[in-house]
Design an enzyme around this catalytic site. Sequence first.
Site, mmCIF file in Angstrom:
data_model
loop_
_atom_site.group_PDB
_atom_site.id
_atom_site.type_symbol
_atom_site.label_atom_id
_atom_site.label_comp_id
_atom_site.label_asym_id
_atom_site.label_seq_id
_atom_site.Cartn_x
_atom_site.Cartn_y
_atom_site.Cartn_z
ATOM 1 N N GLU A 33 -29.085 103.963 -51.779
ATOM 2 C CA GLU A 33 -29.888 104.495 -50.864
ATOM 3 C C GLU A 33 -31.485 104.512 -51.611
ATOM 4 O OE1 GLU A 33 -28.112 106.678 -47.255
ATOM 5 O OE2 GLU A 33 -27.577 107.907 -49.102
ATOM 6 N N LYS A 64 -25.424 115.365 -42.384
ATOM 7 C CA LYS A 64 -26.569 116.112 -42.969
ATOM 8 C C LYS A 64 -26.279 117.534 -42.490
ATOM 9 C CE LYS A 64 -29.235 112.432 -43.903
ATOM 10 N NZ LYS A 64 -30.687 111.733 -44.389
ATOM 11 N N GLU A 109 -30.840 113.596 -51.059
ATOM 12 C CA GLU A 109 -31.492 114.818 -50.868
ATOM 13 C C GLU A 109 -30.868 116.009 -51.876
ATOM 14 O OE1 GLU A 109 -30.678 114.966 -46.663
ATOM 15 O OE2 GLU A 109 -31.724 113.319 -46.438
ATOM 16 N N SER A 119 -32.739 104.429 -43.195
ATOM 17 C CA SER A 119 -33.395 103.952 -42.227
ATOM 18 C C SER A 119 -32.586 102.622 -41.545
ATOM 19 C CB SER A 119 -34.710 103.463 -42.286
ATOM 20 O OG SER A 119 -35.265 104.828 -42.380
ATOM 21 N N HIS A 150 -26.210 112.554 -53.109
ATOM 22 C CA HIS A 150 -27.212 112.085 -52.208
ATOM 23 C C HIS A 150 -28.549 112.419 -52.543
ATOM 24 C CE1 HIS A 150 -29.259 111.829 -48.287
ATOM 25 N NE2 HIS A 150 -28.154 111.008 -47.958
ATOM 26 N N ASN A 200 -23.713 110.184 -42.516
ATOM 27 C CA ASN A 200 -23.698 111.462 -43.117
ATOM 28 C C ASN A 200 -24.368 112.235 -41.990
ATOM 29 O OD1 ASN A 200 -24.881 113.664 -44.599
ATOM 30 N ND2 ASN A 200 -26.124 112.354 -45.691
ATOM 31 N N GLY A 259 -34.673 108.778 -44.105
ATOM 32 C CA GLY A 259 -35.183 109.709 -43.111
ATOM 33 C C GLY A 259 -36.297 109.548 -42.440
HETATM 34 P P1 13P Z 1 -31.345 107.718 -42.343
HETATM 35 O O1 13P Z 1 -30.433 106.503 -41.943
HETATM 36 O O2 13P Z 1 -31.547 108.574 -41.200
HETATM 37 O O3 13P Z 1 -32.444 107.311 -43.075
HETATM 38 O O4 13P Z 1 -30.393 108.606 -43.415
HETATM 39 C C1 13P Z 1 -29.746 107.845 -44.319
HETATM 40 C C2 13P Z 1 -28.966 108.729 -45.020
HETATM 41 O O5 13P Z 1 -29.399 109.512 -45.864
HETATM 42 C C3 13P Z 1 -27.634 108.477 -45.246
HETATM 43 O O6 13P Z 1 -26.917 109.533 -46.223
#
Ligand code: 13P
Length: 267
Positions: A169, A11, A99, A215, A97, A9, A175
């Site tokens: 997740e 983002k 976020e 992560s 997601h 992703n 993040g």
């Molecule tokens: P990170 O791997 O940067 O923690 O992000 C994972 C994520 O949000 C994938 O959608």
Amino acid sequence: MKKIYFGTNLKMYKNIQQTVDYLKTLVTETVKLDRKEYELFVIPSYTALSSAAESISQKQVILGAQNMAWEEEGQFTGEISPKMLEEIGIKLVMIGHSERRHIFHETDDEENKKVICGIKNEFVVLLCIGETDKDKMDGVSNEVLRSQLIRGLKGVKKEDARKIWIAYEPVWAIGVNGKPATEEYANSKHKVIRECLLEIFGKEGEDVPILYGGSVNPQNANSLIIQPYIDGLFVGRSAWNAKKFAQLIFSSIDKLEDFHSVNDESR
Ligand code: 13P
């Protein structure tokens, strides 16, 4: 062997040119990847999607959208319809997601409407679920995951289960401030998710892929991918350099193949 999934992703990080460059490098770096056994997907920003779709073949890398409206058209300022995504060749959509849920306060019922709309429009729907740190501390992670699945997939028919992918997740793992889940923890939650999918869909729930995200990095990818309940990796930061993402993918595959050859011999 079940198909294994690798995806990222992007983002709100890469602009159009950066996305196109990234995809071209990723395609070059993964020419050896057998697409019958491994699924590779990238979810860019909206503004880059059209150019992304023109720049590569989705036989190499499937492209997805980061969000979608739950209606095909209407008075929904700022939203993007499934028909608009279809028009530019996009047939994968990520819903819910972390976020979206936690910064933009989307609810399970809204995610469900989007899931239903995605299925109706023949999209593959990547539904993201995950517990917060507080849920984990309070000992209700399994209940939260089950509730996100049951509510998020409400009304999805068994025969449409093949259009669903799940990303687990954990919110606390995602993040820059995230701590990756251990492979044992992730595997145990994937087992809870699989059991819930079997309850919802019956035997059709067996084939819904469950990806781990939060992560993922070159240090933990190999031990995550060999877990029996983990069907793939959904990567953020560690995938945003295409060459490094390809290295992570091939290293995971090597590990998985070694793991299977040892386990098959000892059977
Ligand atoms: P990170 O791997 O940067 O923690 O992000 C994972 C994520 O949000 C994938 O959608």
